[in-house]
Design an enzyme around this catalytic site. Structure first.
Site, mmCIF file in Angstrom:
data_model
loop_
_atom_site.group_PDB
_atom_site.id
_atom_site.type_symbol
_atom_site.label_atom_id
_atom_site.label_comp_id
_atom_site.label_asym_id
_atom_site.label_seq_id
_atom_site.Cartn_x
_atom_site.Cartn_y
_atom_site.Cartn_z
ATOM 1 N N THR A 1 -33.700 79.192 58.856
ATOM 2 C CA THR A 1 -32.746 78.565 59.755
ATOM 3 C C THR A 1 -31.662 77.795 59.021
ATOM 4 O O THR A 1 -30.618 77.515 59.580
ATOM 5 C CB THR A 1 -33.510 77.580 60.650
ATOM 6 O OG1 THR A 1 -34.335 76.777 59.788
ATOM 7 C CG2 THR A 1 -34.419 78.318 61.596
ATOM 8 N N GLU B 1 -32.755 79.969 68.976
ATOM 9 C CA GLU B 1 -33.293 80.883 69.979
ATOM 10 C C GLU B 1 -32.312 81.121 71.118
ATOM 11 O O GLU B 1 -32.668 81.644 72.157
ATOM 12 C CB GLU B 1 -34.626 80.325 70.512
ATOM 13 C CG GLU B 1 -35.676 80.284 69.424
ATOM 14 C CD GLU B 1 -36.917 79.511 69.818
ATOM 15 O OE1 GLU B 1 -37.816 80.107 70.397
ATOM 16 O OE2 GLU B 1 -36.976 78.300 69.519
ATOM 17 N N GLY C 1 -30.623 72.592 69.680
ATOM 18 C CA GLY C 1 -31.141 73.720 68.912
ATOM 19 C C GLY C 1 -30.458 75.008 69.323
ATOM 20 O O GLY C 1 -30.090 75.177 70.486
ATOM 21 N N ARG D 1 -23.510 69.444 68.859
ATOM 22 C CA ARG D 1 -22.883 69.228 67.554
ATOM 23 C C ARG D 1 -23.466 70.230 66.565
ATOM 24 O O ARG D 1 -24.688 70.330 66.410
ATOM 25 C CB ARG D 1 -23.195 67.817 67.103
ATOM 26 C CG ARG D 1 -22.456 67.378 65.873
ATOM 27 C CD ARG D 1 -22.843 65.934 65.596
ATOM 28 N NE ARG D 1 -22.052 65.365 64.527
ATOM 29 C CZ ARG D 1 -22.302 64.178 64.005
ATOM 30 N NH1 ARG D 1 -23.307 63.454 64.464
ATOM 31 N NH2 ARG D 1 -21.547 63.706 63.023
#
Lengths: 330, 207, 754
Positions: free
Chosen positions: C468, C721, C718, C644
């Site tokens: 990631t 996904e 996040g 952000r």
């Protein structure tokens, strides 16, 4: 993987001698053999590495007698060969559309035509029933997942499909196979190399024990320039054919003088569609003629549930390939 | 028999127990393989061989079953080449053998003996400078988890050297044997396009 | 150095290690004199082991030991189901008895001096079974169902209003069934484990998304103090959810290492990975969607049935998301679990959203067709400021901004809405779009930050970089908060001896860990500031007003003290700060749960006080061959609003990868199941098709600005996904546009369209 002894042969006679001494396998690219040895499907006790023979058996030669391809020529070398691409596009395309860049660099033509089926019931030894792996044990695929299984040339003992591409091109062009064996050299039509499964699906070829493929021949065929290999697959690259067609056309204006057709992904062995060829001979190649040819090619198809769509896809693939070849300048 | 020696394979220590080799026949395509029980060897056969990797020669005594990938990773500690399937399906184990990209998981170490193997560890120069392809992968974020990356980079170098990096479409096709589950594919293509002109005149095949 | 590191796109700090092969993944760990383990897995899905014939396997030279239930019974204790306060992905205890619960269950572990010997012996081990006809899933006679609300404590099926009455009364409606298949993560790094005992301490090297969870789970299984277990996973070769919970293999390798008194290394095969880890459960869904003639939604009914194993009630339950996606006054949902003789499914990238949003976003497209309305316009008319179930306000909702920006860039206005209206030669062209959403999760997290006198910072936390970019974004957060250049920050992750951080799941890591790192850095700043105002150039200033910028402690007017001086004023040597971050609204016991390796994420869209999610709009072009019906995706575009963005470079990569995952999910990926035998058939990574390079020629990612301080102090959502949620429906919708045929079952393959 079972233990084996490893030998390297630097000459054909040495290879034949080494292979004659037990349950042996020749090792060339290794892309089928090592894979199936890891799965415990193939268990040679002696592996005879014939890669040193590549200097003699790796050539690509063309001339008035046609094309000769050494058995140890790599798939990539033949796929990239400018002359093969120009004069026998169906061969170059069948190789370029197969496998991956690395596998094409490793695998040889001889090994390629002998690659084993992708039937998962064959590849997974935890299935007790597989007539190809254990003669007489039954066929797990018959009531299993059959999406990629054959619809032509099947028997009640085996419906595993032949997974290769190059073989269809060779078959369509009336190729031959050159062999060396304990009984000396011989040459057979490529069409006679692979067997139908019948009630002996474990016998896949007509090779004699210890026999080694040394090369392939393709007779001169000027109109092979009008040939295509069409491969229909589930993703854009690096996948086995769901259906494929190798087609070469000899055209006289709009009329077909002669058509050559072989089908892949749908049959238990490299499959020549002579009925379809006969339908097209002398006909104008239009939609109706192409459809009739496709019908003829799949007239005897037998499906098993998951692969019920394959005759229809196979017909469409052939029609598409015929028109694709028709559009080519010869 | 005249099958030995060949370059790289130094010799064979012995090793078969009695009755190890059965007389059962056949071959390759016709072997009814799994039908027959195979004998258990009382000792493991050992091949002495020399592997030339990244310009260094390594003398190894190996079970003939050891693949080039396992020899690199477990014998030589060169863990850059990865095991992602061990069946020639994912491309993570790609190395150069005599300058051509191959799958080290489907290559017996014995088969590679005598050839020149280049792994990801052999790309950077002695002063730590990166190969243009490595730098391009960094610049284009051409990886995420990084596990397939050594294989991608070796394959990318092979793809350029083979002349299969002419167009983006050609690169995509030539690189389709290297699965990237993070799916960095577009960035990989961009990286190869960046590195390709910088590789002119440079050929990686020292082994 | 830019003044702010957050928002910059530095090259990954672990990048060099990855492109040179120097990065040591758990599978790469070198241990002295290892014994090799090879698994034997069951050949049936249901029944009992009747005999194990070991003699032939034991006769293979180099074989050391064979673990089976006969010598393992009672060895591994119950670790509990992860979703019920335990640790295990599957509650069947490894090698506990002769019972077979599913295909590919571990029935033996062979140990030998070499990999080759272990593998040979594993194939020579004969296991006999008494097989019973298993249930494979939908349509199997012996499968049983139960409502999720009954199977899982705390599960509620979201509903509001009277959806059935509203549906009956509405003028425009559609009703359809959708199906999604079993899918496997197939990370390229295999499910390896290496274990060794150092004194009384067990060290496990295993690619993991949750080293703290594995530590505690294995400790529970083996009756150890968790402090005796260390799990290391510094790099992870792909995970996507498959490496988040404890699987059977880990304890077995640990026990083997103890019994043999030497390190043990297990490298399972690719096909074993299909059954010794988890997968995405297949679903069958029924959707009813109704609107008034202007396209205002009146009713949504979304019912899903999902496959799980016999013992474990894993749930997908994407209705939690679909019920809240649009403004709809009448919603009824229900999730039902179907127990079959299968291994237990688990998280796979966007677990609830991928199957359920496929159905909803397909249905929305179908409704748009029924309304003769542009599908984007239909979504605009049902956009909302609050989610409809509890009326929670969205902390921010960039959905329509994404549609506007995406449509513009994609050229959506040039689309002829008529199906089969666009064509290039033999290829039918279709354009489709769909919404994407991913709830913003966050978890309790801890970290230690050390600033040394030479101006180097070290960040330590048991978080994970599964590709990631976590190493890099965490370093960016620390660099920004400490006013240091990025290269002065070292980050240590993936080690259970470090302060605990949450599972790398639910796309929470960036938000959770960057916030706790910011807090630890804030402590360091405060300590420096407190000392600085005592004497020197900053004497007498308000310590709260001093900031760490560009290697100095600086006041608002520019007066500053260089970091070395400030450091020497505050401490004799290094300054170390340990911080705990408990996100707003999360219960206090979350921190205790984290310290015991439990999975406890907060945030999201259902709990409140705010509904928090990232949004996006995805556009695809498909080509479908008019004769042979292969579907190809020449281009994809996703526009995303995800708070952000700490590092646009790594964010783009994740979203791009997600979009390509979506291509695979829509067109390629399906684990084929032999229905009569309940066995996976295409259990390899050549026939389990995932996209290859040639499948993704053009993928465009647009990142929209979004400020959302409601989600967490740093405003991070996040996004790992987010990318692959909308793609399935976008492709199915595009296939409809190209062909006039609605594909309601994934993957969309040739035979769906012939």
């Amino acid at each position: 993987m079972r233990p084996f002894t490893y030998d390297r042969a630097d000459a054909v006679p040495a290879a034949l001698r080494a292979a004659g001494s037990g349950a042996s396998s020749y090792l060339a690219g290794g892309t089928t053999l090592l894979d199936l040895m890891k799965l415990d499907v193939m268990r040679p006790e002696r592996v005879v590495d014939i890669t040193p023979l590549a200097s003699r058996l790796g050539g690509i030669e063309a001339g008035p007698q046609g094309l000769r391809l050494g058995a140890l020529a790599h798939m990539s070398a033949v796929a990239d060969d400018a002359m093969v691409r120009r004069d026998y596009p169906v061969i170059a395309e069948s190789l370029a559309l197969a496998a991956s860049g690395q596998l094409r660099n490793m695998a040889t033509l001889g090994g390629n035509v002998l690659q084993r089926t992708r039937c998962n019931y064959f590849r997974d030894v935890s299935y007790a029933a597989c007539n190809k792996r254990r003669p007489g044990s039954g066929c797990s695929a018959l009531d299993g997942v059959t999406r990629l299984h054959a619809v032509l040339g099947t028997s009640e003992h085996c419906i595993a499909s032949y997974p290769g591409d190059f073989a269809q091109a060779l078959l369509a062009l009336d190729g031959t196979v050159e062999l060396e064996g304990p009984q000396g050299p011989r040459r057979i039509p490529f069409a006679e190399l692979h067997r139908l499964p019948g009630d002996t699906p474990h016998l896949e070829t007509t090779l004699a024990p210890g026999e080694l493929i040394t090369g392939f021949g393709v007779p001169p065929l000027p109109w092979a320039r009008r040939s295509v290999y069409l491969k229909v697959r589930d993703r854009e690259s690096y996948a086995f054919a769901v259906a494929s067609a190798a087609v070469a056309l000899d055209l006289d204006g709009g009329r077909v003088r002669e058509a050559r057709i072989a089908l892949g992904g749908v049959a238990t062995r490299p499959w020549r569609a002579r009925e379809a060829e006969a339908v097209l001979a002398g006909q104008v190649l239009d939609e109706a003629a192409a459809q009739r040819a496709a019908e003829a090619a799949f007239r005897d198809a037998r499906t098993h549930g998951d692969n019920d769509f394959k005759p229809e896809l196979g017909r469409r693939t052939l029609v598409r390939a015929l028109f694709q070849a028709q559009r080519l300048g010869a | 028999m005249t099958t030995q020696p060949t370059p790289g394979v130094v010799g064979r220590r012995s090793l078969l127990g009695s009755g190890a080799v059965s007389a059962a026949a056949p071959l390759l395509a016709v072997a009814p393989a799994a039908a027959q029980p195979t004998p258990i060897l009382k000792e493991t056969a050992v091949l002495d061989l020399v592997l030339r990797v990244n310009g260094q020669e390594h003398r190894l005594a190996l079970d003939p079953r050891v693949t080039l990938l396992d020899a690199l990773r477990e014998e030589l500690g060169l863990t850059g080449a990865k095991k992602g399937c061990d069946q020639g399906q994912c491309g993570a184990c790609t190395v150069l053998l005599d300058g051509r990209r191959v799958l080290s998981c489907l290559t017996l170490a014995a088969r590679a003996a005598g050839g020149a193997v280049t792994t990801i560890e052999g790309l950077a120069t002695e002063d730590g400078g990166l190969h243009p392809m490595q730098q391009a992968f960094l610049d284009h974020d051409a990886f995420q988890c990084g596990y397939c990356t050594p294989g991608q980079i070796m394959s990318a170098i092979g793809c350029v050297q083979e002349g299969h990096a002419g167009t983006p479409d050609e690169i995509r096709e030539a690189m389709s044997g290297n699965l990237c589950r993070c799916a960095a594919y577009p960035n990989i293509v961009a990286a190869i396009e960046q590195a390709k002109p910088q590789m002119a005149g440079r050929r990686t095949e020292r082994g | 150095m830019p003044d702010t590191m957050i928002g910059q796109s530095p090259i990954r700090i672990d990048g060099r290690a990855k492109v040179t092969g120097a990065a040591r993944y758990p599978s790469d760990v070198v241990v002295p004199n290892p014994a090799w383990a090879f698994l034997v897995t069951s050949a049936i899905a249901l029944g009992r082991i009747t005999a194990i014939e070991e003699a032939e396997a034991r006769a293979v030279p180099g074989v050391l030991e064979i673990l089976t239930h006969r010598n393992m019974r009672g060895t591994v204790r119950d670790a509990g189901f992860f979703a019920a306060g335990g640790y295990a992905a599957e509650t069947i205890r490894p090698l506990e008895d002769d019972r077979i619960w599913h295909d590919g269950q571990i029935v033996a572990m062979v140990l030998a001096d070499s990999f080759e010997a272990a593998r040979e012996a594993a194939f020579r081990l004969r296991v006999d079974y008494a097989a019973v006809t298993p249930a494979a899933g939908f349509g199997s006679a012996s499968a049983t169902t139960e409502p999720a609300a009954k199977a899982r404590q705390g599960h509620e099926d979201p509903q509001v209003g009277d959806a059935d009455a509203a549906f009956a009364a509405a003028p425009v409606k559609i009703e359809a069934d959708y199906a999604t298949p079993t899918q496997h993560h197939n990370p390229i790094e295999l499910f390896t484990t290496t274990a060794l005992w150092e004194g009384g301490k067990l060290v496990i090297h295993e690619p993991s998304q949750y080293v703290t969870g594995i530590r505690h789970g294995v400790a529970t299984q083996l009756g150890l103090d968790p402090q005796q277990v260390r799990v290391e996973s510094h790099y992870v070769g792909g995970a996507f959810g498959s490496k988040g919970s404890l699987t059977q293999r880990t304890a077995l390798v640990a026990i083997a290492a103890r019994r043999l008194g030497r390190p043990v290394k297990l490298v399972p095969t690719r096909d074993q990975g299909f059954t010794i880890a988890t997968y995405r459960a297949e679903t069958r869904q029924h959707v009813k969607l109704a609107a008034d003639r202007d396209g205002k939604l009146q009713a949504l009914v979304h019912e899903g049935t999902e496959v799980t194993s016999r013992p474990d009630p894993y749930k997908v339950a994407g209705t939690q998301t679909t019920a809240r996606m649009y403004d709809c006054p009448n919603v009824r949902t229900k999730v039902t679990l179907l127990h079959a003789d299968r291994n237990t499914p688990g998280f796979m990238r966007s677990p609830p959203e991928v199957p359920y949003m496929f159905a909803l976003e397909s249905a929305v497209d179908e409704l748009a067709v029924a309304l003769k309305l542009d599908p984007i316009e239909l979504r605009r008319r049902n956009d909302s400021k609050k989610e409809p179930i509890k009326g929670l306000p969205w902390s921010s909702r960039g959905l329509m901004r994404c549609y506007e920006a995406g449509a513009e860039a994609f050229g959506w206005s040039r689309r002829n809405p008529e199906p089969r209206s666009m064509r290039e030669g033999d290829w039918l062209i279709g354009w489709g779009c769909a919404s994407t959403i991913y709830p913003t999760h966050i978890g309790a997290a801890t970290a230690r930050v050390t600033l040394t006198p030479d101006g180097q910072a070290r960040v330590q936390t048991a978080a994970h970089d599964i590709g990631t970019g976590a190493y890099t974004v965490i370093a960016q957060a620390a660099a920004e908060m400490l006013g240091l250049p990025l290269e002065k920050v070292q980050v240590a992750l993936g080690d259970s001896d470090l302060p605990p951080a949450p599972v790398a799941g639910g796309s929470n890591t960036t938000a959770s860990v960057c916030n706790v790192v910011a807090e630890a850095c804030g402590q360091i700043r405060a300590r420096l500031a407190r000392a600085a105002v005592e004497d020197g150039p900053l004497k007498g200033r308000d310590p709260a007003s001093l900031k760490l910028v560009s290697g100095e402690l600086r006041a608002a007017d520019g007066t500053a003290e260089a970091l070395p001086e400030a450091m020497s004023r505050a401490a004799n040597g290094a300054i170390e700060a340990y911080a705990e971050y408990l996100p707003q609204g999360m219960p206090k016991e979350s921190m205790r749960k984290l310290y015991s390796g439990k999975q406890a994420l907060g945030g999201g869209i259902a709990e409140g006080p705010l509904a928090m999610a990232a949004f996006g709009a995805e556009f695809v072009e498909v080509r479908v061959h008019a004769r042979t019906a292969e579907v190809r995706v020449p281009r994809v575009l996703g526009a995303f609003a995800a708070g952000r963005i700490v590092n646009p470079r790594t964010a783009r990569s994740q979203l791009m990868g997600g979009l390509i995952w979506g291509i695979g999910s829509a067109l390629h990926e399906e684990t084929e199941i032999d229905h009569g035998r309940a066995r996976y058939v295409n259990d390899n990574i050549l026939e389990y098709l995932i996209p290859v390079n040639a499948d993704a020629p053009k993928v465009e990612v647009m990142l929209l600005e979004e400020t959302d301080t409601g989600v967490n102090p740093l405003g991070i959502k996040g996004l790992g996904e987010l990318g692959n949620v909308g793609t399935n429906a976008a492709i199915a919708n595009a296939v409809f546009h190209a062909t006039g045929r609605r594909a309601r079952e994934l993957p969309i393959r040739i035979e769906s369209l012939l």
